[in-house]
Design a protein around this motif. Structure first.
Motif, PDB file in Angstrom:
ATOM      1  N   ALA A   1       1.122  -6.380  -7.195  1.00 38.53           N
ATOM      2  CA  ALA A   1       2.150  -7.356  -7.571  1.00 38.53           C
ATOM      3  C   ALA A   1       2.134  -8.557  -6.635  1.00 38.53           C
ATOM      4  N   LYS A   2       1.652  -8.345  -5.413  1.00 39.36           N
ATOM      5  CA  LYS A   2       1.588  -9.424  -4.427  1.00 39.36           C
ATOM      6  C   LYS A   2       0.167  -9.926  -4.214  1.00 39.36           C
ATOM      7  N   ASN A   3      -0.791  -9.385  -4.966  1.00 40.49           N
ATOM      8  CA  ASN A   3      -2.200  -9.788  -4.803  1.00 40.49           C
ATOM      9  C   ASN A   3      -2.635  -9.673  -3.343  1.00 40.49           C
ATOM     10  N   THR A   4      -2.262  -8.589  -2.723  1.00 45.45           N
ATOM     11  CA  THR A   4      -2.526  -8.438  -1.299  1.00 45.45           C
ATOM     12  C   THR A   4      -3.055  -7.043  -0.995  1.00 45.45           C
ATOM     13  N   VAL A   5      -4.034  -7.001  -0.115  1.00 41.98           N
ATOM     14  CA  VAL A   5      -4.545  -5.733   0.409  1.00 41.98           C
ATOM     15  C   VAL A   5      -4.261  -5.705   1.905  1.00 41.98           C
ATOM     16  N   TYR A   6      -4.002  -4.504   2.406  1.00 46.14           N
ATOM     17  CA  TYR A   6      -3.622  -4.341   3.798  1.00 46.14           C
ATOM     18  C   TYR A   6      -4.579  -3.390   4.510  1.00 46.14           C
ATOM     19  N   LEU A   7      -4.641  -3.556   5.817  1.00 47.70           N
ATOM     20  CA  LEU A   7      -5.341  -2.591   6.650  1.00 47.70           C
ATOM     21  C   LEU A   7      -4.420  -2.280   7.829  1.00 47.70           C
ATOM     22  N   GLN A   8      -3.818  -1.106   7.778  1.00 49.89           N
ATOM     23  CA  GLN A   8      -2.983  -0.641   8.880  1.00 49.89           C
ATOM     24  C   GLN A   8      -3.882   0.035   9.912  1.00 49.89           C
ATOM     25  N   MET A   9      -3.844  -0.476  11.125  1.00 43.77           N
ATOM     26  CA  MET A   9      -4.709   0.044  12.182  1.00 43.77           C
ATOM     27  C   MET A   9      -3.845   0.649  13.287  1.00 43.77           C
ATOM     28  N   ARG A  10      -4.102   1.886  13.621  1.00 44.24           N
ATOM     29  CA  ARG A  10      -3.358   2.586  14.656  1.00 44.24           C
ATOM     30  C   ARG A  10      -4.313   3.070  15.734  1.00 44.24           C
ATOM     31  N   SER A  11      -3.733   3.409  16.866  1.00 44.21           N
ATOM     32  CA  SER A  11      -4.529   3.940  17.988  1.00 44.21           C
ATOM     33  C   SER A  11      -5.759   3.074  18.234  1.00 44.21           C
ATOM     34  N   LEU A  12      -5.545   1.800  18.322  1.00 44.90           N
ATOM     35  CA  LEU A  12      -6.669   0.875  18.469  1.00 44.90           C
ATOM     36  C   LEU A  12      -7.401   1.091  19.785  1.00 44.90           C
ATOM     37  N   ARG A  13      -8.699   0.860  19.714  1.00 42.75           N
ATOM     38  CA  ARG A  13      -9.588   1.044  20.858  1.00 42.75           C
ATOM     39  C   ARG A  13     -10.300  -0.259  21.151  1.00 42.75           C
ATOM     40  N   PRO A  14     -10.773  -0.438  22.364  1.00 42.81           N
ATOM     41  CA  PRO A  14     -11.527  -1.671  22.666  1.00 42.81           C
ATOM     42  C   PRO A  14     -12.718  -1.868  21.724  1.00 42.81           C
ATOM     43  N   GLU A  15     -13.337  -0.781  21.288  1.00 37.42           N
ATOM     44  CA  GLU A  15     -14.494  -0.906  20.391  1.00 37.42           C
ATOM     45  C   GLU A  15     -14.107  -1.341  18.973  1.00 37.42           C
ATOM     46  N   ASP A  16     -12.807  -1.438  18.696  1.00 36.87           N
ATOM     47  CA  ASP A  16     -12.362  -1.987  17.416  1.00 36.87           C
ATOM     48  C   ASP A  16     -12.321  -3.512  17.449  1.00 36.87           C
ATOM     49  N   THR A  17     -12.553  -4.094  18.601  1.00 32.55           N
ATOM     50  CA  THR A  17     -12.558  -5.549  18.719  1.00 32.55           C
ATOM     51  C   THR A  17     -13.633  -6.145  17.826  1.00 32.55           C
TER      52      THR A  17
ATOM     53  N   ALA B   1     -14.955   4.258   7.008  1.00 34.14           N
ATOM     54  CA  ALA B   1     -16.033   4.537   7.942  1.00 34.14           C
ATOM     55  C   ALA B   1     -15.590   5.656   8.878  1.00 34.14           C
ATOM     56  N   ASN B   2     -16.537   6.457   9.314  1.00 31.81           N
ATOM     57  CA  ASN B   2     -16.189   7.562  10.216  1.00 31.81           C
ATOM     58  C   ASN B   2     -15.496   7.067  11.477  1.00 31.81           C
ATOM     59  N   SER B   3     -15.856   5.883  11.919  1.00 31.49           N
ATOM     60  CA  SER B   3     -15.315   5.354  13.169  1.00 31.49           C
ATOM     61  C   SER B   3     -13.832   5.009  13.086  1.00 31.49           C
ATOM     62  N   VAL B   4     -13.307   4.846  11.851  1.00 25.82           N
ATOM     63  CA  VAL B   4     -11.896   4.473  11.700  1.00 25.82           C
ATOM     64  C   VAL B   4     -11.088   5.533  10.971  1.00 25.82           C
ATOM     65  N   LYS B   5     -11.736   6.519  10.430  1.00 27.19           N
ATOM     66  CA  LYS B   5     -11.058   7.544   9.641  1.00 27.19           C
ATOM     67  C   LYS B   5      -9.999   8.244  10.482  1.00 27.19           C
ATOM     68  N   GLY B   6      -8.809   8.369   9.914  1.00 28.93           N
ATOM     69  CA  GLY B   6      -7.706   8.993  10.627  1.00 28.93           C
ATOM     70  C   GLY B   6      -6.877   8.022  11.441  1.00 28.93           C
ATOM     71  N   ARG B   7      -7.399   6.816  11.650  1.00 28.59           N
ATOM     72  CA  ARG B   7      -6.655   5.797  12.422  1.00 28.59           C
ATOM     73  C   ARG B   7      -6.278   4.586  11.570  1.00 28.59           C
ATOM     74  N   PHE B   8      -7.119   4.238  10.613  1.00 25.46           N
ATOM     75  CA  PHE B   8      -6.888   3.086   9.744  1.00 25.46           C
ATOM     76  C   PHE B   8      -6.489   3.563   8.352  1.00 25.46           C
ATOM     77  N   THR B   9      -5.624   2.772   7.706  1.00 28.06           N
ATOM     78  CA  THR B   9      -5.227   3.054   6.332  1.00 28.06           C
ATOM     79  C   THR B   9      -5.294   1.779   5.516  1.00 28.06           C
ATOM     80  N   ILE B  10      -6.040   1.825   4.427  1.00 30.32           N
ATOM     81  CA  ILE B  10      -6.109   0.687   3.521  1.00 30.32           C
ATOM     82  C   ILE B  10      -5.151   0.925   2.367  1.00 30.32           C
ATOM     83  N   SER B  11      -4.479  -0.141   1.960  1.00 31.10           N
ATOM     84  CA  SER B  11      -3.551  -0.048   0.824  1.00 31.10           C
ATOM     85  C   SER B  11      -3.514  -1.400   0.133  1.00 31.10           C
ATOM     86  N   ARG B  12      -2.874  -1.437  -1.018  1.00 28.42           N
ATOM     87  CA  ARG B  12      -2.791  -2.691  -1.760  1.00 28.42           C
ATOM     88  C   ARG B  12      -1.490  -2.763  -2.519  1.00 28.42           C
ATOM     89  N   ASP B  13      -1.063  -3.993  -2.753  1.00 24.52           N
ATOM     90  CA  ASP B  13       0.101  -4.274  -3.586  1.00 24.52           C
ATOM     91  C   ASP B  13      -0.358  -5.263  -4.642  1.00 24.52           C
TER      92      ASP B  13
END
Length: 124
Positions: free
Chosen positions: A75-91, A61-73
């Motif tokens: 082998a571990k059946n897991t997806v991740y969401l790395q969130m940086r520079s969090l803002r109150p509106e990300d609540t 989404a435009n609102s998270v682009k450049g701050r959030f990164t989605i990835s997956r493993d």
């Protein structure tokens, strides 16, 4: 049947980082596109990020682009969401979702299975 369990949410301050995880049961994880959505109080659930089964295609989404990164493993059946520079509106409550055997999508109704969500609160 696929079960999704999110974890990693919490209370952080603006500017902090947080990594969410979503563990999937079942043998089909590696062929499923995965998405992260979020729902703030009083608002509709909205798309945040999505990733293809192989991880080579991602959408944000435009609102998270450049701050959030989605990835997956797969082998571990897991997806991740790395969130940086969090803002109150990300609540929001953050949900992961699974889409069986098809490309990733930004549309809520195109996902088959959903987790229960994990709360992320960003204080100013």
């Amino acid at each position: 049947q696929v079960q999704l369990v999110e974890s990693g949410g919490g209370l952080v301050q603006a500017g902090d980082s947080l990594r969410l995880s979503c563990a999937s049961s079942g043998r089909t994880f590696s062929t499923n596109a995965m998405g992260w959505f979020r729902q703030a109080p009083g608002k509709e659930r909205e798309f945040a990020a999505a990733i293809s089964w192989g991880g080579d295609t991602t959408y944000y989404a435009n609102s998270v682009k450049g701050r959030f990164t989605i990835s997956r493993d797969n082998a571990k059946n897991t997806v991740y969401l790395q969130m940086r520079s969090l803002r109150p509106e990300d609540t929001a409550v953050y949900y992961c979702a699974s889409r069986a055997g098809r490309p990733p999508s930004i549309r809520i109704y195109e996902y088959d299975y959903w987790g229960q969500g994990t709360q992320v609160t960003v204080s100013s």
